[in-house]
Design an enzyme around this catalytic site. Structure first.
Site, PDB file in Angstrom:
ATOM      1  N   LYS A  16     -30.531  20.987  -4.033  1.00 41.52           N
ATOM      2  CA  LYS A  16     -31.015  22.198  -4.715  1.00 41.52           C
ATOM      3  C   LYS A  16     -31.186  23.360  -3.729  1.00 41.52           C
ATOM      4  O   LYS A  16     -31.188  23.146  -2.506  1.00 41.52           O
ATOM      5  CB  LYS A  16     -32.338  21.861  -5.407  1.00 41.52           C
ATOM      6  CG  LYS A  16     -32.212  20.786  -6.475  1.00 41.52           C
ATOM      7  CD  LYS A  16     -33.529  20.594  -7.206  1.00 41.52           C
ATOM      8  CE  LYS A  16     -33.412  19.568  -8.307  1.00 41.52           C
ATOM      9  NZ  LYS A  16     -34.646  19.458  -9.102  1.00 41.52           N
ATOM     10  N   TYR A  54     -29.710  21.979 -17.959  1.00 34.86           N
ATOM     11  CA  TYR A  54     -31.035  21.386 -18.185  1.00 34.86           C
ATOM     12  C   TYR A  54     -31.471  21.498 -19.648  1.00 34.86           C
ATOM     13  O   TYR A  54     -32.667  21.556 -19.929  1.00 34.86           O
ATOM     14  CB  TYR A  54     -32.066  22.064 -17.283  1.00 34.86           C
ATOM     15  CG  TYR A  54     -32.054  21.560 -15.850  1.00 34.86           C
ATOM     16  CD1 TYR A  54     -32.360  20.229 -15.562  1.00 34.86           C
ATOM     17  CD2 TYR A  54     -31.778  22.405 -14.793  1.00 34.86           C
ATOM     18  CE1 TYR A  54     -32.363  19.761 -14.255  1.00 34.86           C
ATOM     19  CE2 TYR A  54     -31.778  21.948 -13.470  1.00 34.86           C
ATOM     20  CZ  TYR A  54     -32.071  20.624 -13.217  1.00 34.86           C
ATOM     21  OH  TYR A  54     -32.086  20.152 -11.934  1.00 34.86           O
ATOM     22  N   ARG A  90     -31.749   7.345  -7.497  1.00 34.10           N
ATOM     23  CA  ARG A  90     -33.076   7.793  -7.952  1.00 34.10           C
ATOM     24  C   ARG A  90     -34.181   7.172  -7.096  1.00 34.10           C
ATOM     25  O   ARG A  90     -35.199   7.796  -6.815  1.00 34.10           O
ATOM     26  CB  ARG A  90     -33.268   7.467  -9.436  1.00 34.10           C
ATOM     27  CG  ARG A  90     -32.509   8.465 -10.312  1.00 34.10           C
ATOM     28  CD  ARG A  90     -32.529   8.094 -11.760  1.00 34.10           C
ATOM     29  NE  ARG A  90     -33.783   8.373 -12.426  1.00 34.10           N
ATOM     30  CZ  ARG A  90     -34.081   9.530 -12.994  1.00 34.10           C
ATOM     31  NH1 ARG A  90     -33.231  10.526 -12.969  1.00 34.10           N
ATOM     32  NH2 ARG A  90     -35.230   9.698 -13.617  1.00 34.10           N
ATOM     33  N   ARG A 110     -37.179  13.379  -1.380  1.00 35.14           N
ATOM     34  CA  ARG A 110     -38.082  14.426  -1.880  1.00 35.14           C
ATOM     35  C   ARG A 110     -39.346  14.516  -1.025  1.00 35.14           C
ATOM     36  O   ARG A 110     -39.880  15.602  -0.811  1.00 35.14           O
ATOM     37  CB  ARG A 110     -38.422  14.155  -3.343  1.00 35.14           C
ATOM     38  CG  ARG A 110     -37.275  14.569  -4.257  1.00 35.14           C
ATOM     39  CD  ARG A 110     -37.484  14.111  -5.673  1.00 35.14           C
ATOM     40  NE  ARG A 110     -36.542  14.734  -6.585  1.00 35.14           N
ATOM     41  CZ  ARG A 110     -36.326  14.305  -7.811  1.00 35.14           C
ATOM     42  NH1 ARG A 110     -36.970  13.239  -8.277  1.00 35.14           N
ATOM     43  NH2 ARG A 110     -35.466  14.938  -8.586  1.00 35.14           N
ATOM     44  N   ASN A 120     -37.940  20.402  -5.519  1.00 41.44           N
ATOM     45  CA  ASN A 120     -38.020  19.024  -4.999  1.00 41.44           C
ATOM     46  C   ASN A 120     -36.711  18.561  -4.328  1.00 41.44           C
ATOM     47  O   ASN A 120     -36.392  17.390  -4.302  1.00 41.44           O
ATOM     48  CB  ASN A 120     -38.447  18.057  -6.106  1.00 41.44           C
ATOM     49  CG  ASN A 120     -37.549  18.126  -7.317  1.00 41.44           C
ATOM     50  OD1 ASN A 120     -36.541  18.841  -7.301  1.00 41.44           O
ATOM     51  ND2 ASN A 120     -37.875  17.394  -8.346  1.00 41.44           N
ATOM     52  N   HIS A 123     -31.486  16.516  -6.994  1.00 41.32           N
ATOM     53  CA  HIS A 123     -31.437  16.049  -8.385  1.00 41.32           C
ATOM     54  C   HIS A 123     -30.695  14.720  -8.440  1.00 41.32           C
ATOM     55  O   HIS A 123     -29.766  14.490  -7.658  1.00 41.32           O
ATOM     56  CB  HIS A 123     -30.684  17.078  -9.241  1.00 41.32           C
ATOM     57  CG  HIS A 123     -30.318  16.579 -10.610  1.00 41.32           C
ATOM     58  ND1 HIS A 123     -31.200  16.577 -11.658  1.00 41.32           N
ATOM     59  CD2 HIS A 123     -29.157  16.035 -11.084  1.00 41.32           C
ATOM     60  CE1 HIS A 123     -30.599  16.058 -12.729  1.00 41.32           C
ATOM     61  NE2 HIS A 123     -29.356  15.718 -12.400  1.00 41.32           N
ATOM     62  N   GLU A 133     -23.308  15.011 -16.887  1.00 44.26           N
ATOM     63  CA  GLU A 133     -23.585  15.910 -15.756  1.00 44.26           C
ATOM     64  C   GLU A 133     -22.395  15.974 -14.789  1.00 44.26           C
ATOM     65  O   GLU A 133     -22.108  17.024 -14.229  1.00 44.26           O
ATOM     66  CB  GLU A 133     -24.852  15.441 -15.036  1.00 44.26           C
ATOM     67  CG  GLU A 133     -26.088  15.623 -15.904  1.00 44.26           C
ATOM     68  CD  GLU A 133     -27.376  15.251 -15.213  1.00 44.26           C
ATOM     69  OE1 GLU A 133     -27.324  14.784 -14.057  1.00 44.26           O
ATOM     70  OE2 GLU A 133     -28.435  15.424 -15.835  1.00 44.26           O
TER      71      GLU A 133
END
Ligand code: AMP
Length: 206
Positions: A16, A54, A90, A110, A120, A123, A133
């Site tokens: 990000k 989003y 994740r 993160r 954060n 993604h 996505e």
């Protein structure tokens, strides 16, 4: 006895805007964790594109600031492949909220690179969103199911072994001092499925 089947999965990772200066370090973590980067794109999304990406969060309190933040600067989107990639990525990035990540997952990406619960750093798709996505960020990509079992053997025989054979034959002819590095470089240069890597900043057109 047949070896256990390995199911390779794909997921979408995004570095990000707040973490873009640490992109090299984050990519290093990605490679060290055993992911293959299938595609990579640097982009600067418009607010409209960010809202579409989003869409599931539309109407939530944080939606307007999320859109402003994610369209505030360049991002790097990557398609990562690995066994159990969605969950593994994740797990590696840690909880959404960086303050919580620092308490519960201090080694997560993160915890290391994020600022707060919104900025954060990275993604990661969930199990249901990964395909959509990937298509959003890489509309030209064909998301074929990754083969396993006999289909994987056929795939290797047809698409991998011929290249490997050419590389090994050349290696024997050249007899380089460091054969492993030589072969690795040769395979990068002669990869018939070269990943589409584009480092130019661009607007993604979904
Ligand atoms: P997710 O789809 O769960 O990855 O959430 C999308 C992004 O929205 C997160 O990565 C955060 O950047 C942001 N976000 C999620 N929850 C909050 C929150 N409670 N407050 C502010 N931003 C949030």
């Amino acid at each position: 006895m047949e070896p256990p089947q390995i199911y390779v999965e794909r997921t979408l990772a995004i570095i990000k805007p707040d973490a873009i200066d640490c992109a090299d370090e984050i990519e290093e973590i990605i490679y060290r964790s055993g992911f293959t980067v299938l595609q990579k794109r640097r982009a600067h999304l418009t607010p409209e594109q960010t809202s579409d990406f989003y869409a599931e969060h539309y109407g939530k309190m944080f939606f307007p600031s999320l859109v402003a933040y994610m369209s505030s600067g360049p991002i790097i989107a990557m398609v990562l492949a690995k066994e159990n990639a969605v969950n593994y990525w994740r797990e590696l990035i840690g909880p959404t909220n960086c303050f919580r990540a620092r308490e519960t997952h201090p080694d997560s990406i993160r915890a290391l690179y994020g600022t707060d619960d919104q900025r954060n750093a990275v993604h990661g798709s969930d199990q249901y969103g990964a395909e959509r996505e990937i298509r959003f960020m890489f509309p030209e990509s064909i998301v074929e199911p990754i083969p396993s079992g006999q289909a994987a053997k056929d795939y290797l025989a047809k698409l991998v072994n011929p290249t490997l054979l050419r590389g090994l034959t050349n290696l024997c002819k050249q007899k380089p001092g460091d054969p492993i590095t030589w072969l690795a470089d040769w395979l990068i240069q002669n990869n018939p499925n070269k990943p589409c890597v584009n480092d130019k900043v661009e607007i993604v057109e979904p």
